[in-house]
Scaffold this active site. Structure first.
Site, PDB file in Angstrom:
ATOM      1  N   GLU A  41       0.787  -1.235   0.000  1.00 28.72           N
ATOM      2  CA  GLU A  41       0.000   0.000   0.000  1.00 28.72           C
ATOM      3  C   GLU A  41       0.824   1.292   0.000  1.00 28.72           C
ATOM      4  O   GLU A  41       0.775   2.074   0.954  1.00 28.72           O
ATOM      5  CB  GLU A  41      -0.957   0.012   1.210  1.00 28.72           C
ATOM      6  N   GLU A  43      -5.376  -8.860   1.073  1.00 33.51           N
ATOM      7  CA  GLU A  43      -6.046  -8.526   2.337  1.00 33.51           C
ATOM      8  C   GLU A  43      -7.522  -8.294   2.064  1.00 33.51           C
ATOM      9  O   GLU A  43      -7.890  -7.612   1.102  1.00 33.51           O
ATOM     10  CB  GLU A  43      -5.510  -7.238   2.992  1.00 33.51           C
TER      11      GLU A  43
HETATM   12  C1  GBH Z   1      -4.576  -2.220   5.469  1.00 29.77           C
HETATM   13  O1  GBH Z   1      -4.634  -0.856   5.230  1.00 29.77           O
HETATM   14  C2  GBH Z   1      -3.201  -2.493   5.986  1.00 29.77           C
HETATM   15  O2  GBH Z   1      -2.378  -3.068   4.996  1.00 29.77           O
HETATM   16  C3  GBH Z   1      -3.168  -3.302   7.247  1.00 29.77           C
HETATM   17  O3  GBH Z   1      -1.908  -3.214   7.832  1.00 29.77           O
HETATM   18  C4  GBH Z   1      -4.277  -2.832   8.159  1.00 29.77           C
HETATM   19  O4  GBH Z   1      -4.180  -3.402   9.440  1.00 29.77           O
HETATM   20  C5  GBH Z   1      -5.570  -3.170   7.512  1.00 29.77           C
HETATM   21  O5  GBH Z   1      -5.652  -2.646   6.221  1.00 29.77           O
HETATM   22  C6  GBH Z   1      -6.788  -2.695   8.300  1.00 29.77           C
HETATM   23  O6  GBH Z   1      -6.790  -1.314   8.425  1.00 29.77           O
HETATM   24  O7  GBH Z   1     -10.445   7.830   2.392  1.00 29.77           O
HETATM   25  O8  GBH Z   1      -8.500   8.682   3.504  1.00 29.77           O
HETATM   26  O9  GBH Z   1     -10.248   7.700   4.770  1.00 29.77           O
HETATM   27  C7  GBH Z   1      -5.854  -0.220   5.301  1.00 29.77           C
HETATM   28  C8  GBH Z   1      -6.233   0.444   4.010  1.00 29.77           C
HETATM   29  C9  GBH Z   1      -6.678   2.574   3.168  1.00 29.77           C
HETATM   30  C10 GBH Z   1      -8.309   1.533   4.494  1.00 29.77           C
HETATM   31  C11 GBH Z   1      -7.269   3.899   3.486  1.00 29.77           C
HETATM   32  C12 GBH Z   1      -8.923   2.854   4.825  1.00 29.77           C
HETATM   33  C13 GBH Z   1      -9.240   5.088   4.182  1.00 29.77           C
HETATM   34  C14 GBH Z   1      -8.734   6.157   3.306  1.00 29.77           C
HETATM   35  N1  GBH Z   1      -6.908   1.681   4.255  1.00 29.77           N
HETATM   36  N2  GBH Z   1      -8.685   3.797   3.780  1.00 29.77           N
HETATM   37  S1  GBH Z   1      -9.523   7.697   3.496  1.00 29.77           S
END
Ligand code: GBH
Length: 466
Positions: A172, A374
């Site tokens: 990511e 994931e």
């Molecule tokens: C993943 O990231 C991770 O890889 C992992 O480590 C983590 O524990 C897991 O998910 C659960 O969170 O529009 O600005 O509010 C999370 C991916 C990307 C999800 C951003 C939430 C919100 C962006 N995230 N998203 S925003």
């Protein structure tokens, strides 16, 4: 107690890979063991006000010392694959220079034990734990960090490459760049849009350099893992085919450019979208994008790793204060998906978003295979009489696996599914209060308990389907 699951069988293709995922800082603990030095997440989590409850990864799931037990759990669950990440600050405690053999020894033991258990290791080289020394030198906004990453990647591959065939470079990069350097919700907590764009480019450059080094070293399967969402309008949450106004379509396209095409286009096609370069041009300029970089980034990769949690719902017109994670989108409203059930993170539960995403990716980028690296959900689990009846998590997983099945039926080349996460763990800025595991962890005693969703998942794996 049973979850109300959709009826009907769904058989997955022969050879479909079933597994679970974790990440180093979220589970390992042992932050001072065997020569490890701090990463940006050690520094950030110790900074008051950054993580809920002041939680840190100091102990986490104590996985560094309990990995043999955790592999036994994986065996009980019948997992075919386990995705973990390697902590750069264990391997190169100061981010450069000689490798720390004791740090690599841990991953070597982990891999040996996984293989003994018949579980295929999927190694991710960077899941956000940048050595603090490299951040002190400027971090990902500096070009040199990409070169350091290449060197680190080659060192890990040199030690584990005889046994690990599946490699991911980055997890990511959007999050690492735009939450780390844009809105500052993640480590290192900087808030500078121009720095975030430089970070994103240097992460991609590091990906390309590392992928090339891995390939030269003989790596068999190389991937890049992205957080991807279909970008949709509020009406499309319930009705995927709903019409879109011209203004909303423009908003959707701009957000898709930042979230999806900023990463997928350079990695798979060797180009940045023109619309993207315009936005960067207005946020610090494009001077950090050098001739030849796109060719370096555009290494052949075997798989695109997809982390999917929810769709990204937007429409034209300013809403709340603009989020610094989305530079160039100040006139776009990010909508809470009202009326849709949500997880404990507040993320809307929209399984058809995953089918939509997979079909779009296989239409637009047919050259690459897809792996769900994931997918999962946090809920407020309770232990009752030694059980966790996490019905909602099972329903979430069932719904999303049906969405994967539907996408495969529509022609998407999806090779496997890794649930996030094996264990409840350190959920970044949310600390330990958000539980994503299919295995419950009592952080006071480190006792593990298979949740009902884990028992259900074991049966799915055994049947190769729903
Ligand atoms: C993943 O990231 C991770 O890889 C992992 O480590 C983590 O524990 C897991 O998910 C659960 O969170 O529009 O600005 O509010 C999370 C991916 C990307 C999800 C951003 C939430 C919100 C962006 N995230 N998203 S925003």
């Amino acid at each position: 107690r049973g979850a109300t699951l959709t009826e009907g069988r769904a058989d997955f293709p022969t050879g479909f890979v079933w597994g679970a995922a974790t990440a180093s800082y979220q589970i390992e603990g042992a932050v001072k063991e065997d020569g490890r030095e701090p990463s940006i997440w050690d520094t950030f989590s110790r900074t008051p006000g950054k993580v809920v409850g002041g939680d840190t990864g100091d102990v986490a799931c104590d996985h560094y010392f309990r990995h043999a037990d955790d592999i036994r759990l994986m065996t009980e669950l019948n997992l075919a694959a386990y995705r973990f990440s390697v902590a750069w600050p264990r391997v190169q405690p100061y981010g450069k220079g000689p490798v720390n053999t004791r740090g690599l020894d841990f991953y070597s033991r982990l891999v040996d034990r996984l293989l003994e258990a018949g579980i295929t290791p999927y190694a991710t080289l960077y899941h956000w734990d940048l050595p603090q020394t490299l951040e002190d030198a400027g971090g990902w906004p500096e070009r040199d960090t990409a070169h350091r990453f290449e060197e680190y990647a080659a060192a890990v591959h040199a030690r584990l490459g005889d046994r690990v065939r599946n490699w991911a470079t980055l997890n990511e990069p959007w999050v690492a760049a735009f939450l780390g350097y844009g809105n500052g919700v993640h480590a290192p907590g900087r808030t500078d849009a121009a720095a975030a764009f430089r970070a994103a480019h240097h992460l991609l450059l590091g990906h390309g350099m590392a992928a090339r080094a891995l390939r030269e070293g003989g790596a068999e399967e190389i991937s890049l893992v992205l957080n991807l969402s279909p970008v949709i309008t509020p009406a499309q949450v319930d009705d995927p085919g709903a019409e879109t106004s011209e203004a909303d379509a423009e908003a959707v396209s701009r957000v898709d450019t930042l979230l999806v095409r900023q990463f997928v286009d350079p990695a798979l096609r060797g180009e940045y979208p023109a619309e993207f370069l315009d936005i960067v041009g207005r946020n610090g300029g494009v001077g950090h994008i050098w001739d030849g970089d796109l060719a370096t980034i555009n290494q052949p990769i075997d798989l695109l790793g997809i982390n999917y949690y929810n769709p990204c719902v937007v429409e034209a017109g300013p809403g709340e204060a603009a989020d610094a994670a989305w530079p160039g989108s100040e006139d776009i409203r990010f909508c809470p998906a009202d009326g849709v059930p949500a997880t404990a993170m507040g993320w809307p539960i929209v399984p058809n978003g995953l089918s939509r995403l997979l079909v779009r990716l296989s239409d637009d980028y047919p050259e690459v295979g897809l792996l769900i690296t994931e997918n999962g959900a946090a809920f407020d689990d309770v232990v009752e009489d030694g059980r966790v009846h996490d019905v909602r998590r099972t329903e979430y997983l069932d719904g999303h696996l049906r969405a994967v099945h539907a996408a495969i039926a529509d022609g998407a080349d999806v090779r496997g599914y890794l649930v996030w996460s094996l264990l409840d763990n350190f959920e970044w800025a949310e600390g330990y209060r958000r539980r994503f595991g299919i295995v419950h962890v009592d952080f006071a005693t480190q006792r593990r308990l298979l949740k009902d969703s884990a028992l259900w998942y074991r049966d799915v794996i055994t049947r190769n389907g729903l």
